[in-house]
Design a protein around this motif. Structure first.
Motif, PDB file in Angstrom:
ATOM      1  N   TYR A  65      46.054  56.936 -12.179  1.00 62.55           N
ATOM      2  CA  TYR A  65      46.345  56.492 -10.822  1.00 62.55           C
ATOM      3  C   TYR A  65      45.068  56.181 -10.049  1.00 62.55           C
ATOM      4  CZ  TYR A  65      47.700  56.680  -5.938  1.00 62.55           C
ATOM      5  OH  TYR A  65      47.881  56.390  -4.617  1.00 62.55           O
ATOM      6  N   VAL A  66      45.075  55.057  -9.382  1.00 60.69           N
ATOM      7  CA  VAL A  66      43.994  54.710  -8.450  1.00 60.69           C
ATOM      8  C   VAL A  66      44.628  54.444  -7.096  1.00 60.69           C
ATOM      9  CG1 VAL A  66      42.155  53.091  -7.902  1.00 60.69           C
ATOM     10  CG2 VAL A  66      42.590  53.704 -10.275  1.00 60.69           C
ATOM     11  N   GLN A  67      44.201  55.217  -6.143  1.00 63.09           N
ATOM     12  CA  GLN A  67      44.784  55.103  -4.816  1.00 63.09           C
ATOM     13  C   GLN A  67      44.586  53.707  -4.230  1.00 63.09           C
ATOM     14  OE1 GLN A  67      43.154  57.911  -2.112  1.00 63.09           O
ATOM     15  NE2 GLN A  67      44.867  57.760  -0.677  1.00 63.09           N
ATOM     16  N   ASN A  68      45.585  53.228  -3.551  1.00 57.80           N
ATOM     17  CA  ASN A  68      45.486  51.921  -2.906  1.00 57.80           C
ATOM     18  C   ASN A  68      45.054  52.111  -1.452  1.00 57.80           C
ATOM     19  OD1 ASN A  68      45.975  49.543  -1.503  1.00 57.80           O
ATOM     20  ND2 ASN A  68      47.527  48.898  -2.988  1.00 57.80           N
ATOM     21  N   PHE A  69      43.793  51.753  -1.191  1.00 49.77           N
ATOM     22  CA  PHE A  69      43.237  51.985   0.133  1.00 49.77           C
ATOM     23  C   PHE A  69      43.851  51.077   1.187  1.00 49.77           C
ATOM     24  CE2 PHE A  69      39.877  54.366  -1.916  1.00 49.77           C
ATOM     25  CZ  PHE A  69      39.558  55.303  -0.961  1.00 49.77           C
ATOM     26  N   ALA A  70      44.350  49.932   0.761  1.00 57.24           N
ATOM     27  CA  ALA A  70      44.930  49.020   1.748  1.00 57.24           C
ATOM     28  C   ALA A  70      46.164  49.671   2.359  1.00 57.24           C
ATOM     29  CB  ALA A  70      45.291  47.690   1.097  1.00 57.24           C
ATOM     30  N   ALA A  71      46.951  50.293   1.521  1.00 60.21           N
ATOM     31  CA  ALA A  71      48.140  50.968   2.029  1.00 60.21           C
ATOM     32  C   ALA A  71      47.748  52.155   2.896  1.00 60.21           C
ATOM     33  CB  ALA A  71      49.018  51.422   0.865  1.00 60.21           C
ATOM     34  N   SER A  72      46.757  52.884   2.405  1.00 58.85           N
ATOM     35  CA  SER A  72      46.277  54.028   3.166  1.00 58.85           C
ATOM     36  C   SER A  72      45.776  53.583   4.536  1.00 58.85           C
ATOM     37  CB  SER A  72      45.155  54.705   2.389  1.00 58.85           C
ATOM     38  OG  SER A  72      44.511  55.647   3.193  1.00 58.85           O
TER      39      SER A  72
ATOM     40  N   ALA B  71      47.093  44.759   6.034  1.00 57.91           N
ATOM     41  CA  ALA B  71      48.522  44.469   5.925  1.00 57.91           C
ATOM     42  C   ALA B  71      48.748  43.244   5.046  1.00 57.91           C
ATOM     43  CB  ALA B  71      49.114  44.249   7.308  1.00 57.91           C
ATOM     44  N   SER B  72      47.904  42.246   5.260  1.00 62.97           N
ATOM     45  CA  SER B  72      48.003  41.036   4.442  1.00 62.97           C
ATOM     46  C   SER B  72      47.804  41.379   2.964  1.00 62.97           C
ATOM     47  CB  SER B  72      46.943  40.037   4.896  1.00 62.97           C
ATOM     48  OG  SER B  72      46.833  38.992   3.969  1.00 62.97           O
ATOM     49  N   HIS B  73      46.802  42.169   2.720  1.00 64.11           N
ATOM     50  CA  HIS B  73      46.485  42.596   1.360  1.00 64.11           C
ATOM     51  C   HIS B  73      47.686  43.307   0.727  1.00 64.11           C
ATOM     52  CE1 HIS B  73      43.806  45.456  -1.255  1.00 64.11           C
ATOM     53  NE2 HIS B  73      44.771  44.915  -1.938  1.00 64.11           N
ATOM     54  N   LEU B  74      48.238  44.218   1.502  1.00 66.15           N
ATOM     55  CA  LEU B  74      49.336  45.019   0.963  1.00 66.15           C
ATOM     56  C   LEU B  74      50.550  44.138   0.643  1.00 66.15           C
ATOM     57  CD1 LEU B  74      50.025  47.912   0.302  1.00 66.15           C
ATOM     58  CD2 LEU B  74      50.942  48.171   2.608  1.00 66.15           C
ATOM     59  N   MET B  80      41.254  39.458  -1.016  1.00 70.09           N
ATOM     60  CA  MET B  80      40.206  38.508  -0.596  1.00 70.09           C
ATOM     61  C   MET B  80      38.865  39.220  -0.512  1.00 70.09           C
ATOM     62  SD  MET B  80      41.744  35.723  -0.548  1.00 70.09           S
ATOM     63  CE  MET B  80      40.702  34.529   0.286  1.00 70.09           C
ATOM     64  N   THR B  81      38.604  39.997  -1.524  1.00 65.79           N
ATOM     65  CA  THR B  81      37.450  40.878  -1.543  1.00 65.79           C
ATOM     66  C   THR B  81      36.842  40.905  -2.948  1.00 65.79           C
ATOM     67  OG1 THR B  81      38.020  42.386   0.238  1.00 65.79           O
ATOM     68  CG2 THR B  81      37.031  43.352  -1.707  1.00 65.79           C
ATOM     69  N   ILE B 128      32.584  52.516  -9.140  1.00 63.90           N
ATOM     70  CA  ILE B 128      33.643  51.641  -9.654  1.00 63.90           C
ATOM     71  C   ILE B 128      35.005  52.257  -9.364  1.00 63.90           C
ATOM     72  CG2 ILE B 128      34.698  50.802 -11.800  1.00 63.90           C
ATOM     73  CD1 ILE B 128      31.831  50.367 -12.834  1.00 63.90           C
ATOM     74  N   ARG B 129      35.076  53.554  -9.550  1.00 58.82           N
ATOM     75  CA  ARG B 129      36.321  54.265  -9.279  1.00 58.82           C
ATOM     76  C   ARG B 129      36.718  54.093  -7.816  1.00 58.82           C
ATOM     77  NH1 ARG B 129      38.294  58.119 -12.779  1.00 58.82           N
ATOM     78  NH2 ARG B 129      36.379  58.417 -13.953  1.00 58.82           N
ATOM     79  N   SER B 130      35.757  54.334  -6.971  1.00 55.31           N
ATOM     80  CA  SER B 130      36.039  54.262  -5.533  1.00 55.31           C
ATOM     81  C   SER B 130      36.343  52.826  -5.092  1.00 55.31           C
ATOM     82  CB  SER B 130      34.835  54.833  -4.787  1.00 55.31           C
ATOM     83  OG  SER B 130      34.690  54.248  -3.537  1.00 55.31           O
ATOM     84  N   LEU B 131      35.549  51.885  -5.613  1.00 55.05           N
ATOM     85  CA  LEU B 131      35.761  50.497  -5.207  1.00 55.05           C
ATOM     86  C   LEU B 131      37.087  49.949  -5.715  1.00 55.05           C
ATOM     87  CD1 LEU B 131      32.188  49.002  -5.622  1.00 55.05           C
ATOM     88  CD2 LEU B 131      33.515  49.158  -3.525  1.00 55.05           C
ATOM     89  N   SER B 132      37.522  50.419  -6.877  1.00 49.49           N
ATOM     90  CA  SER B 132      38.753  49.842  -7.412  1.00 49.49           C
ATOM     91  C   SER B 132      39.952  50.246  -6.562  1.00 49.49           C
ATOM     92  CB  SER B 132      38.942  50.231  -8.873  1.00 49.49           C
ATOM     93  OG  SER B 132      39.096  51.620  -8.979  1.00 49.49           O
ATOM     94  N   GLY B 133      39.820  51.329  -5.790  1.00 54.94           N
ATOM     95  CA  GLY B 133      40.873  51.692  -4.857  1.00 54.94           C
ATOM     96  C   GLY B 133      41.021  50.672  -3.744  1.00 54.94           C
ATOM     97  N   ARG B 134      39.971  49.916  -3.549  1.00 55.38           N
ATOM     98  CA  ARG B 134      40.007  48.849  -2.552  1.00 55.38           C
ATOM     99  C   ARG B 134      40.689  47.614  -3.110  1.00 55.38           C
ATOM    100  NH1 ARG B 134      36.562  52.561   0.545  1.00 55.38           N
ATOM    101  NH2 ARG B 134      37.503  52.102   2.536  1.00 55.38           N
ATOM    102  N   ARG B 135      41.038  47.656  -4.356  1.00 55.92           N
ATOM    103  CA  ARG B 135      41.722  46.548  -5.020  1.00 55.92           C
ATOM    104  C   ARG B 135      41.025  45.216  -4.808  1.00 55.92           C
ATOM    105  NH1 ARG B 135      44.118  50.593  -6.398  1.00 55.92           N
ATOM    106  NH2 ARG B 135      46.362  50.802  -6.843  1.00 55.92           N
TER     107      ARG B 135
END
Lengths: 352, 352
Positions: A65-72, B71-74, B80-81, B128-135
């Motif tokens: 699982y990787v948390q989705n920060f956008a939702a957060s 919200a757009s991202h979700l 767009m990142t 990488i772990r942290s950034l991937s949460g930013r999708r």
DNA sequence: ATCGCTCATGTTAGCGGTAACAAAATTGAG
DNA sequence: CTCAATTTTGTTACCGCTAACATGAGCGAT
């Protein structure tokens, strides 16, 4: 792709992310708890019982699982993000500031959005506009002068803003920097004290570079004080890059325009270094024939021969201090000083 | 704070953002259309009639609306990142790469998340772990060697990944770089051709710096080919910074350890410059007594006296090309080459 | 006028989390 | 052992936007 609850609607399901379809619900199911408990375990492990925490941690690992920060972000209204806006990334002295900023923010869980303006005010505004859509929890900006709209957007954003690399009595929110004006006056006074009396100011003046403008003003003001009645000499180029070749060019230009010059005040060590090296080529003796000063105390300044008199700026520290202020604000801690002057230091070396 | 629809529930309303409570619904109401039409107007103005578009644009201005990308991202599953991961920000040559990347991505509406690893593999993984949460919609990484977990996360992310500043036949996804190994061999061959025969390799070797390792291997391999039977000489330090003072130190160390050295191959122009300037101080003639080569073709290389023989890398181009590849992938355009070798150029100057 | 087509706009149901509240489980004092 | 206080977990309703589908308006050909 079997799911528990088959949608009864005919509507096609919304496309999920390409691969990582693992959501908090999946983790919750695997751990046998509710999503809220998973959320708590991730945000504040202490608020969940030890046994539950372990099960959740295991479920996180198993499901990748990787948390989705956008939702957060959307739900909590905190993006855990700071926007940093600088004139140019590849100007090493700004890069150090960003490194300092990043060094402090990353361990606290904040990520840094970086944008550069190329010293164009309109681009800064566009960048601020675009970045504010990302709802950063704070802004860091190099420079203290912005378009009217840019300033409005920053104020309306409702988050802390740190301006830097300059000083202003009326910051948007906070400012961490030093007086470019005072620094230049210090340089001129030093040269005047040493007996130089035909000073020329030389540098790259991009239209949007307010720090360069401040430095020029500092030069002119100090020059007026120390050499009343003497016409100040200024040689600038607008479009050249901040590279050593430009410094060499400027040297030639100064010698052609104002041959009586006995000291050149450059706006950057990069330019000054290019000029010193060209002097060595030309047989111009520094500082006997011509004194040269730089700005920034770049790595090269102390290694050049002659070594370069310059103004040292704690550029990394600007970034770190700014980050600490932002953190304090973002965590609702009190911030007493709105204007922080980190000062500068004149380093007198062999070139003057 | 009056609103149209008073919630009938007793539950307290969720806190909205500090100030900017303007949402797309507010704009839609002001323009007399649905939120979907506002959304369309912002994302694809051509899909809305001219008159409606005008009304919406006016409403946006009047309400000071700033789109919420989270919200757009979700909703759209596109952030767009792009996440960029580099060893150090303040290493100017990497900063140029990031500037190139950013120059291409920003006009396309992509923002860049920047993180640095300080050459520590574990920190890269954490980042990488942290950034991937930013999708992010894409990853850009300097380096081609990563921990097993980091590689997994990148692969699972399901977005394009560009590795850079090296080459590998088995990239995670794409790679844009050059062979550090071949570059070093070219340097050694050049020195051997010039008649130098007691070569020493000198540099900073951080544990996680695979580019430095490749360069050392290139040196050793070429040395073995050109000087069979001769023991290769290597002097490295692990913890020092990449500054000129380290170059000067390394020079002293080489001269103490291997006095017979007639050519030093440095891993960076910064070190080589420090060494050349120290040679000038010590009266060591370059290249008569000692040849020196650098790496990177930094600004200073051509201005030093003697000017520095070095390997030029199109670092800004690496960033731009990588950005173009990422864009192509993110816009579902075909990408034919997975491995792009941008090559390098040996610049023979006066120091060898 | 009728039909089918295109273009513009509206409606609905989420995206994946978290705030606020509610309920259940546990603890501790008397 | 009882009951209130505390801790832990669950339920519900969104956060602000957009994909997918639905609907309606406009238009030319028949």
């Amino acid at each position: 792709m079997p799911r528990e609850s088959v949608p009864t609607k005919t509507r096609a399901p919304r496309r999920r992310s390409a691969t990582s379809a693992v959501t908090m619900a999946d983790v919750a199911a695997a751990a046998g708890v509710s999503t809220q408990t998973v959320s708590r375990a991730l945000r504040d492990p202490a608020s969940v019982s030890g046994e539950t925490l372990q099960r959740i941690e295991e479920a996180v690992r198993n499901t990748h699982y990787v948390q989705n920060f956008a939702a957060s972000h959307l739900a909590s209204n905190r993006s855990m993000t700071v926007a940093a806006i600088i004139p140019a990334i590849s100007t090493s002295i700004f890069a150090e500031t960003i490194q300092g900023l990043s060094d402090v923010l990353l361990p606290e869980g904040y990520q840094v959005f970086l944008g550069h303006t190329d010293y164009v005010a309109a681009r800064e505004e566009a960048l601020i506009r675009s970045l504010s859509g990302r709802r950063p929890d704070g802004f860091f900006i190099i420079g203290t002068q912005h378009t009217r709209d840019a300033t409005h957007i920053l104020k309306r954003a409702g988050v802390p803003v740190v301006e830097s690399w300059g000083l202003t009595s009326r910051p948007i929110d906070l400012v961490v920097g030093f007086s470019n004006h005072a620094a230049m006056k210090t340089v001129v006074n030093h040269l005047a004290d040493r007996g130089y009396h035909r000073l020329t100011f030389a540098g790259v003046m991009k239209p949007g570079d307010d720090r360069a403008k401040e430095r020029r003003k500092g030069f002119l003001d100090a020059h007026g004080e120390r050499f009343p009645g003497v016409e100040p000499q200024v040689v600038t180029v607008a479009s050249n890059s901040m590279i050593m070749a430009t410094g060499a060019e400027l040297l030639d230009l100064v010698r052609a325009t104002y041959p009586e010059t006995d000291a050149i005040v450059f706006t950057s060590d990069v330019l000054a270094s290019g000029a010193v090296l060209r002097c060595n080529d030309l047989g111009v003796r520094v500082p006997a024939d011509l004194a040269i000063t730089g700005f920034g105390n770049y790595d090269i300044a102390g290694h050049l021969r002659p070594s370069l008199t310059t103004v040292a700026i704690a550029s990394r520290r600007i970034g770190m201090l700014s980050a600490e202020l932002l953190l304090a604000r973002m965590q609702n801690k009190p911030v007493t000083e709105r204007v922080i002057d980190i000062g500068f230091e004149l380093l007198v070396r062999d070139s003057s």
